[in-house]
Write a protein that holds these residues in place. Structure first.
Motif, PDB file in Angstrom:
ATOM      1  N   SER A  64       0.835  -1.196   0.000  1.00  0.00           N
ATOM      2  CA  SER A  64       0.000   0.000   0.000  1.00  0.00           C
ATOM      3  C   SER A  64       0.874   1.251   0.000  1.00  0.00           C
ATOM      4  O   SER A  64       2.018   1.244   0.464  1.00  0.00           O
ATOM      5  N   ASP A  65       0.322   2.339  -0.520  1.00  0.00           N
ATOM      6  CA  ASP A  65       1.073   3.593  -0.602  1.00  0.00           C
ATOM      7  C   ASP A  65       1.616   4.014   0.764  1.00  0.00           C
ATOM      8  O   ASP A  65       2.741   4.530   0.868  1.00  0.00           O
ATOM      9  N   ASN A  66       0.823   3.812   1.794  1.00  0.00           N
ATOM     10  CA  ASN A  66       1.229   4.232   3.135  1.00  0.00           C
ATOM     11  C   ASN A  66       2.426   3.446   3.673  1.00  0.00           C
ATOM     12  O   ASN A  66       3.094   3.896   4.613  1.00  0.00           O
ATOM     13  N   SER A  67       2.690   2.290   3.070  1.00  0.00           N
ATOM     14  CA  SER A  67       3.756   1.418   3.573  1.00  0.00           C
ATOM     15  C   SER A  67       5.018   1.440   2.728  1.00  0.00           C
ATOM     16  O   SER A  67       6.041   0.880   3.134  1.00  0.00           O
ATOM     17  N   VAL A  68       4.962   2.065   1.560  1.00  0.00           N
ATOM     18  CA  VAL A  68       6.091   1.995   0.619  1.00  0.00           C
ATOM     19  C   VAL A  68       7.387   2.505   1.246  1.00  0.00           C
ATOM     20  O   VAL A  68       8.435   1.840   1.177  1.00  0.00           O
ATOM     21  N   ALA A  70       8.345   2.905   4.414  1.00  0.00           N
ATOM     22  CA  ALA A  70       8.846   2.063   5.508  1.00  0.00           C
ATOM     23  C   ALA A  70       9.413   0.756   4.977  1.00  0.00           C
ATOM     24  O   ALA A  70      10.491   0.307   5.403  1.00  0.00           O
ATOM     25  N   VAL A  71       8.703   0.137   4.041  1.00  0.00           N
ATOM     26  CA  VAL A  71       9.161  -1.141   3.482  1.00  0.00           C
ATOM     27  C   VAL A  71      10.470  -0.954   2.713  1.00  0.00           C
ATOM     28  O   VAL A  71      11.359  -1.808   2.752  1.00  0.00           O
ATOM     29  N   SER A  72      10.609   0.170   2.035  1.00  0.00           N
ATOM     30  CA  SER A  72      11.820   0.403   1.233  1.00  0.00           C
ATOM     31  C   SER A  72      13.079   0.454   2.092  1.00  0.00           C
ATOM     32  O   SER A  72      14.181   0.237   1.595  1.00  0.00           O
TER      33      SER A  72
END
Length: 249
Positions: A64-68, A70-72
């Motif tokens: 999800s856009d909100n997680s990109v 942090a995940v990156s």
């Protein structure tokens, strides 16, 4: 090239499936949801993990856009290419010292719905020509509709998609509320919906418009308004006003 997909939702599943169907090797699918990853791994025969991210040349973040952002941050390798699949985020949202890019598939994804990946448009943005070519060539193995796009243009692509897909689907939901309330099977309206969509494959949407608003049939418009209330009435008035303004009625 070693490729890893990060994510376990609908986009990750369909991206992985598109790669597998087109004989593009995936080294791993990585994410947090063990149960979802297991299902994807078993179906597509891709190694998976929730703990150990393997070394790769390309990481594709499908979350999800909100997680990109942090995940990156979990990608610590510097000599690699990282891309996200968001329609609205800039490539610079990726928070690492690696090379950054975006690979946006223009489609609505549901895990249970089969898709013809060859007809899904892909939009590519990268920091340099070599990475752009890598992503363009990769996407071209899946689809015949691949083009370069800046973040500015991609924002408008995403906005157009919201109008053409999300808003239209919401109107379907509102229409079904009306038909359900009158105990009329909604599937009776599917031939009309199918014909409407098929028509714009052949003529411009503006030329295909029909209905009481474009005819300026005030009697029908007033009758319909009497049958509606609350949000559906406001939607009806707003849509008719927009139609009449477009046709200067």
């Amino acid at each position: 090239m070693q490729i890893v997909i990060i994510g376990s939702g609908n986009v990750a599943y369909h991206m992985a499936k598109a790669f597998v169907q087109n004989n593009i090797h995936l080294a791993q699918i990585f994410g947090r949801n063990e149960a979802k990853l297991n299902k994807i791994s078993e179906e597509l025969e891709i190694p998976h993990s929730t703990k150990n991210l393997v070394d790769a040349d390309l990481y594709i973040i499908c979350v999800s856009d909100n997680s990109v952002e942090a995940v990156s941050k979990i990608i610590v390798k510097k000599d690699c290419l990282v891309t996200h699949t968001s329609g609205s985020l800039p490539k610079d949202i990726l928070a690492g010292e690696y090379r950054k890019s975006s690979l946006y598939p223009l489609q609505t994804f549901s895990k249970s719905k089969e898709l013809d990946y060859a007809n899904i448009p892909f939009f590519v943005e990268a920091e340099n020509n070599e990475d752009k070519k890598t992503l363009m060539d990769l996407a071209s193995k899946i689809s015949s509709k691949v083009m370069e796009s800046t973040h500015e243009k991609r924002k408008y692509i995403h906005l157009t998609a919201v109008f053409a897909c999300n808003f239209v689907n919401h109107l379907f939901s509102r229409a079904k509320e009306i038909s359900d309330a009158q105990e009329i099977p909604f599937d009776y309206f599917l031939p009309l919906i199918d014909e409407t969509v098929q028509k714009i494959h052949e003529i411009e949407p503006k030329a295909a418009q029909t209905g009481p608003a474009v005819r300026n049939d005030k009697r029908i418009l007033e009758l319909h308004e009497q049958l509606l209330k609350d949000e559906s009435l406001e939607i009806y008035k707003t849509m008719n006003h927009s139609i009449q303004k477009m046709y200067e009625l």
